[in-house]
Design an enzyme around this catalytic site. Structure first.
Site, PDB file in Angstrom:
ATOM      1  N   ALA A  66       0.871  -1.173   0.000  1.00 32.05           N
ATOM      2  CA  ALA A  66       0.000   0.000   0.000  1.00 32.05           C
ATOM      3  C   ALA A  66       0.912   1.228   0.000  1.00 32.05           C
ATOM      4  O   ALA A  66       2.071   1.151   0.414  1.00 32.05           O
ATOM      5  CB  ALA A  66      -0.880  -0.015   1.239  1.00 32.05           C
ATOM      6  N   GLY A 111       0.645  -4.872   1.032  1.00 32.79           N
ATOM      7  CA  GLY A 111      -0.587  -4.980   0.242  1.00 32.79           C
ATOM      8  C   GLY A 111      -0.390  -5.777  -1.047  1.00 32.79           C
ATOM      9  O   GLY A 111      -1.346  -6.365  -1.570  1.00 32.79           O
ATOM     10  N   GLU A 114      -0.735  -9.282   0.015  1.00 34.03           N
ATOM     11  CA  GLU A 114      -2.156  -9.518   0.326  1.00 34.03           C
ATOM     12  C   GLU A 114      -2.992  -9.636  -0.951  1.00 34.03           C
ATOM     13  O   GLU A 114      -3.939 -10.416  -1.016  1.00 34.03           O
ATOM     14  CB  GLU A 114      -2.680  -8.388   1.225  1.00 34.03           C
ATOM     15  CG  GLU A 114      -2.056  -8.431   2.621  1.00 34.03           C
ATOM     16  CD  GLU A 114      -2.296  -7.160   3.414  1.00 34.03           C
ATOM     17  OE1 GLU A 114      -1.840  -6.086   2.979  1.00 34.03           O
ATOM     18  OE2 GLU A 114      -2.946  -7.242   4.470  1.00 34.03           O
ATOM     19  N   GLU A 134       4.856  -4.908   7.346  1.00 42.55           N
ATOM     20  CA  GLU A 134       4.148  -3.822   8.030  1.00 42.55           C
ATOM     21  C   GLU A 134       4.689  -3.576   9.436  1.00 42.55           C
ATOM     22  O   GLU A 134       4.741  -2.435   9.906  1.00 42.55           O
ATOM     23  CB  GLU A 134       2.642  -4.133   8.111  1.00 42.55           C
ATOM     24  CG  GLU A 134       1.903  -4.050   6.786  1.00 42.55           C
ATOM     25  CD  GLU A 134       1.964  -5.321   5.952  1.00 42.55           C
ATOM     26  OE1 GLU A 134       2.752  -6.241   6.288  1.00 42.55           O
ATOM     27  OE2 GLU A 134       1.208  -5.411   4.975  1.00 42.55           O
TER      28      GLU A 134
HETATM   29  N1  COA Z   1       4.509   3.089  -0.981  1.00 40.28           N
HETATM   30  C1  COA Z   1       4.858   4.241  -1.590  1.00 40.28           C
HETATM   31  N2  COA Z   1       5.931   4.364  -2.383  1.00 40.28           N
HETATM   32  C2  COA Z   1       6.689   3.264  -2.556  1.00 40.28           C
HETATM   33  C3  COA Z   1       6.396   2.033  -1.950  1.00 40.28           C
HETATM   34  C4  COA Z   1       5.238   1.975  -1.135  1.00 40.28           C
HETATM   35  N3  COA Z   1       4.848   0.849  -0.534  1.00 40.28           N
HETATM   36  N4  COA Z   1       7.334   1.136  -2.305  1.00 40.28           N
HETATM   37  C5  COA Z   1       8.192   1.799  -3.113  1.00 40.28           C
HETATM   38  N5  COA Z   1       7.807   3.075  -3.268  1.00 40.28           N
HETATM   39  C6  COA Z   1       8.441   4.123  -4.059  1.00 40.28           C
HETATM   40  C7  COA Z   1       9.697   4.679  -3.369  1.00 40.28           C
HETATM   41  O1  COA Z   1       9.342   5.668  -2.419  1.00 40.28           O
HETATM   42  C8  COA Z   1      10.430   5.261  -4.554  1.00 40.28           C
HETATM   43  O2  COA Z   1       9.827   6.479  -4.924  1.00 40.28           O
HETATM   44  P1  COA Z   1      10.753   7.766  -5.295  1.00 40.28           P
HETATM   45  O3  COA Z   1      11.539   7.305  -6.495  1.00 40.28           O
HETATM   46  O4  COA Z   1       9.762   8.833  -5.611  1.00 40.28           O
HETATM   47  O5  COA Z   1      11.619   8.002  -4.114  1.00 40.28           O
HETATM   48  C9  COA Z   1      10.103   4.264  -5.669  1.00 40.28           C
HETATM   49  O6  COA Z   1       8.920   3.570  -5.280  1.00 40.28           O
HETATM   50  C10 COA Z   1      11.203   3.220  -5.881  1.00 40.28           C
HETATM   51  O7  COA Z   1      11.452   2.593  -4.637  1.00 40.28           O
HETATM   52  P2  COA Z   1      12.921   2.430  -4.005  1.00 40.28           P
HETATM   53  O8  COA Z   1      12.782   2.252  -2.538  1.00 40.28           O
HETATM   54  O9  COA Z   1      13.810   3.535  -4.472  1.00 40.28           O
HETATM   55  O10 COA Z   1      13.377   1.071  -4.713  1.00 40.28           O
HETATM   56  P3  COA Z   1      14.421  -0.002  -4.159  1.00 40.28           P
HETATM   57  O11 COA Z   1      14.640  -0.957  -5.268  1.00 40.28           O
HETATM   58  O12 COA Z   1      15.605   0.674  -3.554  1.00 40.28           O
HETATM   59  O13 COA Z   1      13.658  -0.739  -2.936  1.00 40.28           O
HETATM   60  C11 COA Z   1      11.773  -1.870  -1.922  1.00 40.28           C
HETATM   61  C12 COA Z   1      12.518  -1.519  -3.223  1.00 40.28           C
HETATM   62  C13 COA Z   1      10.493  -2.588  -2.311  1.00 40.28           C
HETATM   63  C14 COA Z   1      12.647  -2.812  -1.064  1.00 40.28           C
HETATM   64  C15 COA Z   1      11.477  -0.568  -1.135  1.00 40.28           C
HETATM   65  O14 COA Z   1      10.875   0.368  -2.030  1.00 40.28           O
HETATM   66  C16 COA Z   1      10.522  -0.773   0.001  1.00 40.28           C
HETATM   67  O15 COA Z   1      10.928  -1.266   1.045  1.00 40.28           O
HETATM   68  N6  COA Z   1       9.225  -0.417  -0.176  1.00 40.28           N
HETATM   69  C17 COA Z   1       8.238  -0.494   0.854  1.00 40.28           C
HETATM   70  C18 COA Z   1       7.767  -1.928   1.055  1.00 40.28           C
HETATM   71  C19 COA Z   1       6.763  -1.989   2.193  1.00 40.28           C
HETATM   72  O16 COA Z   1       7.086  -1.746   3.340  1.00 40.28           O
HETATM   73  N7  COA Z   1       5.515  -2.312   1.851  1.00 40.28           N
HETATM   74  C20 COA Z   1       4.444  -2.421   2.803  1.00 40.28           C
HETATM   75  C21 COA Z   1       3.704  -1.151   2.855  1.00 40.28           C
HETATM   76  S1  COA Z   1       2.364  -1.236   4.023  1.00 40.28           S
END
Ligand code: COA
Length: 260
Positions: A66, A111, A114, A134
């Protein structure tokens, strides 16, 4: 409705729904969820669509969760509405009488995991990474993760994943039975389409009734579920395709189904 965060392609008897926010790793914001609901509403009325594939745009991510930027702004009242809305969309997917195949092409986190758990069939690419992180955000899953994951794998393993936020790769997901198969990234969509084609060729009423009966395993106990199965079995015996399938077998020929 024009979609801005989804791409929906209609192929021969199946649809491919692609979540299309690759710059945000296909994170689910309110727009994506609203459009998913609309896409599944449309698909439910399209008689020539008999199966659905859900995937994510780009080479890296199915859905990275999400949208954390949206969640961060929620107060307690808004958060409940937020969770209930996402749950209603995922339940709509789970309760679809057209099979939904998740083609998981990278991150399936929060999400995104999920969403995958709410699909009927899951296959993934070698770079897939699953998790419910989360807890690391000071949160719990809100789109069904605490309810669906323990129904798919052992409650002990589900608890570990939910409590540690640890991520598991494709091989581990396969060993846990969370996905049916792992393919290279290049192969994944082709394999999903092959599966969708195979299922779309089956008599639609029988397919729908299998899904309705599977739904009873989620919603009821064994005896009620058996009663639902018996009812659906009897209704399926009233279909044209049942006559055709059984006649073709007895006449030693290939059946020609009309999905009625
Ligand atoms: N919500 C909002 N934005 C998200 C996102 C999320 N769940 N997951 C990734 N993004 C965005 C990042 O903020 C980034 O945006 P920006 O370029 O404007 O800064 C873009 O997507 C690319 O993500 P980035 O983190 O730079 O890629 P990465 O390859 O270094 O890392 C992940 C990938 C998936 C490991 C990392 O993005 C992450 O941990 N995301 C969150 C996962 C999470 O906790 N999900 C549960 C949410 S309830």
């Amino acid at each position: 409705m024009e979609f801005t965060t989804l791409k929906v392609e209609q192929k021969n008897h199946y649809s491919i729904v692609t979540i299309n926010r690759p710059d945000k790793l296909n994170a689910l914001n309110n727009n994506v969820l609203s459009e998913l609901r609309q896409a599944f509403t449309n698909i439910s009325t399209q008689n020539d669509v008999r199966c659905v594939i859900i995937t994510g745009a780009g080479p890296k991510s199915f859905v990275a969760g999400a949208d954390i930027a949206e969640i961060q702004k929620l107060d307690v009242t808004e958060a409940k509405i937020f969770a209930e809305f996402g749950q209603s969309v995922f339940s709509m997917i789970e309760e679809s009488v057209k099979p939904v195949i998740a083609a998981i092409n990278g991150f399936a986190l929060g999400g995104g995991a999920e969403l995958a758990w709410s699909c009927h069939i899951r296959i993934c690419s070698e770079n897939a990474l699953f998790g419910q992180p989360e807890v690391d955000l000071g949160l719990i899953p809100g789109y069904g993760g605490t309810q669906r994951l323990p129904r798919l794998i052992s409650s002990s393993m589900a608890a570990q994943l939910l409590l540690t936020g640890e991520k598991i790769d494709a091989a581990k997901a396969l060993s846990l039975g969370l996905v049916n198969a792992v393919y290279t990234q290049e192969e994944l969509l082709t394999k999903a389409e092959e599966l969708a084609s195979r299922i779309s060729a089956k008599p639609a009423m029988a397919v729908q009734n299998v899904l309705k009966s599977l739904s009873a395993t989620r919603q009821t106990g064994l005896n009620e579920g058996l009663a639902v199965e018996a009812l659906l079995f009897s209704l399926t015996c009233g279909t044209e395709d049942f006559q055709e399938g059984t006649s073709a077998f007895l006449e030693k020929r290939k059946p020609v189904f009309h999905h009625k």
